[in-house]
Enzyme design. Structure first.
Site: not given
Ligand code: RIB
Length: 291
Positions: A13, A41, A179, A218, A240, A242, A245-246
């Site tokens: 990244d 991943g 999402n 939430g 941040d 970024t 979600g992972d």
């Protein structure tokens, strides 16, 4: 012992912090830039390992010299890398801008991730959880789901970036994480409007459970005809978003592998994802705030 096996992307990244995100055709200047390990991943695998699961990463890196950066954090946190292959060419790359409120814009260049193949997967067993997302070839991901099913492992699919899914594919997913935007794309019928109807159409198509992630609001857990279970977010001082979600997906997988119920696992995952929002980068240890 139950394991988490992540089939998916591994990136470097390139992260720039900006006062605000650029509009179309706009150039923004900044002095803040850093190259960090990432990839949905890899971020998920790291989160699973940091939440106590025996974790294996399955994917591909390039021969361009970026692999040590891309794999550094996975290696130091004990994620199994035997099923990560090096292929000729560029590694996966993500160009990320993060604004003062922690919101981001991401462009992903697939590179070696396009070569990741389900044939690289180790044998799976009942109790194991396969975790997938949409940053490697979809046909390979679908094949990975088939293998998990045949071998009795559970399947957690994070439909990010957004991608449509057919009925047969949906029936092989035990837990779908999305999402609001991704949920709308994944729902089998375009006629379904609203997250509730979309989640229910996914359950009707054979998905075992749907977890709708709602950021600072939430998550909502759908498991059947009854009302969704709302799981509140943990408070966070956002730097941040970024990889949040992972982190949620990896922590969810680790919690399920440890025997937690789905509602308990969603609550654990919410707590961990909130902490990841407090640091710059998707793989920065959550007890270490980078400057
Ligand atoms: O979800 C965040 C991730 O998306 C980043 O680490 C980047 O590599 C992209 O894959």
């Amino acid at each position: 012992m139950s394991r988490v096996i992540v089939f998916g992307s591994i990136n470097v990244d390139l992260v720039a912090e900006v006062a605000r995100l650029p509009g179309p055709g706009e150039t923004i200047k900044t002095d803040s830039y850093v190259a960090l390990p990432g990839g949905k991943g890899a971020n998920q695998a790291l989160a699973a390992a940091r939440n106590g699961a025996a974790t294996h990463m399955v994917g591909a890196v390039g021969s361009d010299g970026q692999a040590p950066t891309a794999l550094a954090q996975l290696r130091s946190d004990g994620v199994g890398l035997a099923a990560v292959e090096e292929v000729e060419g560029a590694s996966g790359l993500a160009m990320i801008a993060v604004d003062a409120g922690g919101e981001n814009q991401i462009i992903v260049v697939s590179g070696a991730n396009a070569s990741a193949a389900a044939a690289q997967l180790p044998p799976m067993a009942p109790g194991d959880w396969l975790v997938t997302q949409n940053e490697v070839d979809w046909l390979q991901t679908a094949q990975a789901h088939r293998r998990a099913r045949e071998q009795g492992a559970g399947v957690i699919h994070n439909t990010a970036p957004a991608h449509g899914l057919s009925g047969a594919e949906l029936a092989r997913i035990d837990v779908l994480v999305a999402n609001e935007h991704e949920l709308a794309q994944a729902a089998p019928s375009a006629a379904e409007t609203g997250a509730d109807a979309q989640a229910r159409s996914l359950l009707a198509a054979g998905v075992g459970a749907v977890v709708l992630t709602l950021g600072a609001r939430g998550s909502a857990l759908y498991t059947g005809a009854e009302e969704a279970t709302a799981v509140p977010a943990a408070p966070a001082e956002v730097r941040d978003t970024t990889g949040a979600g992972d982190a949620f997906v990896g922590a969810l997988a680790a919690a399920l592998a440890s025997g937690q119920s789905l509602p308990e696992a969603v609550a654990s995952a919410n707590r961990y994802a909130a902490r990841v929002c407090e640091v710059l980068g998707a793989q920065t240890p959550v007890d270490q705030v980078s400057s």
